[in-house]
Write an enzyme that holds these catalytic residues in place. Structure first.
Site, PDB file in Angstrom:
ATOM      1  N   ASN A   9       0.868  -1.183   0.000  1.00  0.00           N
ATOM      2  CA  ASN A   9       0.000   0.000   0.000  1.00  0.00           C
ATOM      3  C   ASN A   9       0.902   1.228   0.000  1.00  0.00           C
ATOM      4  O   ASN A   9       1.530   1.537   1.009  1.00  0.00           O
ATOM      5  CB  ASN A   9      -0.881  -0.025   1.257  1.00  0.00           C
ATOM      6  CG  ASN A   9      -1.652   1.272   1.435  1.00  0.00           C
ATOM      7  OD1 ASN A   9      -1.818   2.041   0.489  1.00  0.00           O
ATOM      8  ND2 ASN A   9      -2.124   1.521   2.651  1.00  0.00           N
ATOM      9  N   LYS A  11       0.083   4.282  -0.167  1.00  0.00           N
ATOM     10  CA  LYS A  11      -0.529   5.479   0.434  1.00  0.00           C
ATOM     11  C   LYS A  11      -0.343   6.674  -0.519  1.00  0.00           C
ATOM     12  O   LYS A  11      -0.381   6.487  -1.719  1.00  0.00           O
ATOM     13  CB  LYS A  11       0.074   5.740   1.815  1.00  0.00           C
ATOM     14  CG  LYS A  11       0.137   4.474   2.672  1.00  0.00           C
ATOM     15  CD  LYS A  11       0.447   4.768   4.100  1.00  0.00           C
ATOM     16  CE  LYS A  11       0.694   3.471   4.857  1.00  0.00           C
ATOM     17  NZ  LYS A  11       0.228   3.496   6.207  1.00  0.00           N
ATOM     18  N   HIS A  95      -9.431   0.837   4.642  1.00  0.00           N
ATOM     19  CA  HIS A  95      -8.153   1.013   5.351  1.00  0.00           C
ATOM     20  C   HIS A  95      -8.369   1.930   6.557  1.00  0.00           C
ATOM     21  O   HIS A  95      -9.172   2.857   6.502  1.00  0.00           O
ATOM     22  CB  HIS A  95      -7.110   1.612   4.402  1.00  0.00           C
ATOM     23  CG  HIS A  95      -5.730   1.588   4.973  1.00  0.00           C
ATOM     24  ND1 HIS A  95      -5.284   2.557   5.835  1.00  0.00           N
ATOM     25  CD2 HIS A  95      -4.721   0.693   4.827  1.00  0.00           C
ATOM     26  CE1 HIS A  95      -4.036   2.262   6.193  1.00  0.00           C
ATOM     27  NE2 HIS A  95      -3.668   1.143   5.595  1.00  0.00           N
ATOM     28  N   GLU A  97      -6.761   4.308   7.698  1.00  0.00           N
ATOM     29  CA  GLU A  97      -6.574   5.750   7.444  1.00  0.00           C
ATOM     30  C   GLU A  97      -7.810   6.346   6.773  1.00  0.00           C
ATOM     31  O   GLU A  97      -8.123   7.516   6.972  1.00  0.00           O
ATOM     32  CB  GLU A  97      -5.291   5.965   6.620  1.00  0.00           C
ATOM     33  CG  GLU A  97      -4.052   5.727   7.475  1.00  0.00           C
ATOM     34  CD  GLU A  97      -2.812   5.274   6.715  1.00  0.00           C
ATOM     35  OE1 GLU A  97      -2.784   5.365   5.475  1.00  0.00           O
ATOM     36  OE2 GLU A  97      -1.866   4.803   7.386  1.00  0.00           O
ATOM     37  N   GLU A 163      -5.268  -5.391  10.303  1.00  0.00           N
ATOM     38  CA  GLU A 163      -4.242  -4.387  10.568  1.00  0.00           C
ATOM     39  C   GLU A 163      -4.561  -3.677  11.884  1.00  0.00           C
ATOM     40  O   GLU A 163      -5.397  -2.765  11.911  1.00  0.00           O
ATOM     41  CB  GLU A 163      -4.223  -3.355   9.444  1.00  0.00           C
ATOM     42  CG  GLU A 163      -3.973  -3.950   8.084  1.00  0.00           C
ATOM     43  CD  GLU A 163      -3.403  -2.922   7.123  1.00  0.00           C
ATOM     44  OE1 GLU A 163      -2.289  -3.133   6.647  1.00  0.00           O
ATOM     45  OE2 GLU A 163      -4.055  -1.897   6.887  1.00  0.00           O
ATOM     46  N   GLY A 169       2.369   2.067  10.747  1.00  0.00           N
ATOM     47  CA  GLY A 169       3.308   3.187  10.656  1.00  0.00           C
ATOM     48  C   GLY A 169       3.951   3.526  11.987  1.00  0.00           C
ATOM     49  O   GLY A 169       4.581   4.572  12.141  1.00  0.00           O
ATOM     50  N   SER A 209       3.477  -2.121  10.213  1.00  0.00           N
ATOM     51  CA  SER A 209       4.933  -1.996  10.383  1.00  0.00           C
ATOM     52  C   SER A 209       5.713  -3.259  10.006  1.00  0.00           C
ATOM     53  O   SER A 209       6.683  -3.622  10.672  1.00  0.00           O
ATOM     54  CB  SER A 209       5.270  -1.570  11.818  1.00  0.00           C
ATOM     55  OG  SER A 209       4.782  -0.275  12.056  1.00  0.00           O
TER      56      SER A 209
HETATM   57  C1  PEP Z   1      -0.682  -0.039   5.746  1.00  0.00           C
HETATM   58  O1  PEP Z   1      -0.663   1.062   5.256  1.00  0.00           O
HETATM   59  O2  PEP Z   1      -1.576  -0.840   5.460  1.00  0.00           O
HETATM   60  C2  PEP Z   1       0.393  -0.417   6.678  1.00  0.00           C
HETATM   61  C3  PEP Z   1       0.319  -1.574   7.278  1.00  0.00           C
HETATM   62  O3  PEP Z   1       1.392   0.506   6.857  1.00  0.00           O
HETATM   63  P1  PEP Z   1       2.829   0.257   7.563  1.00  0.00           P
HETATM   64  O4  PEP Z   1       3.383  -1.037   6.983  1.00  0.00           O
HETATM   65  O5  PEP Z   1       3.662   1.441   7.151  1.00  0.00           O
HETATM   66  O6  PEP Z   1       2.590   0.167   9.014  1.00  0.00           O
END
Ligand code: PEP
Length: 247
Positions: A9, A11, A95, A97, A163, A169, A209
């Site tokens: 992803n 973003k 997601h 976000e 997630e 992040g 992460s």
């Molecule tokens: C994501 O954006 O779905 C995600 C898991 O981000 P990150 O790996 O940066 O934590």
């Protein structure tokens, strides 16, 4: 045997020139990774570039969001048919976000999932709790309202990404054991609603992460069917080393 999915992803990072350059480096690095499906989700602006750069390879391209109407006066939105026509196979839905910054609700996630399925896109439906303490109740609610209303046939075509929001992040991941426990819990919800076969077939990805250094112990858990990777998917070498872990 569930085929793992390793999703990236991106973003709101990378422009078309950066997208082209990413794939020039990434393509040869994953040439032999037939053990998993690779799906990269760039911004809307980069989709065409990404589709062109991956034509003839096993790398699939997805969008990060869609709107549920097919077309109409919805300024700033992009529909499933548009995403499909641009050559994408997947789309991320719900997601954290999107939920946190753009007010997406479970009801909206369900509508978007159905809209994606209607045009033949594979939705990667995200669920996850904000605080570790109430994971099960949040997941139950998200599952019930964002996924549970799908028909059996619709459910068979989705991928779930678990997630935990506290891990996205943040540099902090769930331990492999905790992640596996939560995946097992989600699989139980699936079994209760859609039956044992659906529970056995559904791919549940872990996200939060993920880095080359922590991915190995997580993917070693049979409950974890791949990853949705944010930050580490922006670098071709890092992302390829996550993709190639099982080679
Ligand atoms: C994501 O954006 O779905 C995600 C898991 O981000 P990150 O790996 O940066 O934590």
């Amino acid at each position: 045997m569930r085929t793992p999915v390793i999703g990236g992803n991106w973003k709101m990072y990378k422009n078309p020139a950066e997208t082209t350059s990413f794939f020039e480096s990434f393509r040869p690095l994953v040439e032999y990774s037939g053990h998993c499906e690779i799906v990269i989700c760039p911004s809307f602006l980069d989709l065409e570039t990404a589709v062109t750069a991956t034509r003839g390879t096993r790398i699939q391209i997805g969008a990060q969001n869609l709107y549920w109407a097919k077309e109409g006066a919805f300024t700033g939105e992009v529909s499933g048919p548009m995403i499909r026509a641009s050559g994408c196979s997947h789309v991320i839905v719900g997601h954290s976000e999107r939920r946190r910054y753009f007010g997406e609700t479970n009801e909206g996630v369900l509508k978007k999932t159905v809209a994606a399925l209607d045009v033949g896109l594979i939705p990667i439906v995200c669920v996850g709790e904000c605080e570790k303490e109430n994971a099960e109740s949040v997941l139950m609610e998200q599952f019930r309202y964002a996924i549970g209303a799908l028909s059996d046939g619709q459910f068979a075509r989705i991928v779930i990404a678990y997630e935990p929001v506290w891990a996205i992040g943040a540099g902090e991941t769930a331990t492999p054991e905790t992640a596996a426990d939560t995946h097992r819990f989600i699989r139980t919800l699936v079994k209760d609603r859609f039956g044992a076969e659906a529970a056995n077939n559904i791919r549940i990805l872990y996200g939060g992460s993920i880095k080359p250094e922590n991915a190995k112990s997580l993917i070693a858990q049979p409950e974890i069917d791949g990853f949705l990777v944010g930050g580490a998917s922006l670098d071709p070498v890092s992302f390829a080393s996550i993709v190639n872990l099982e080679l």
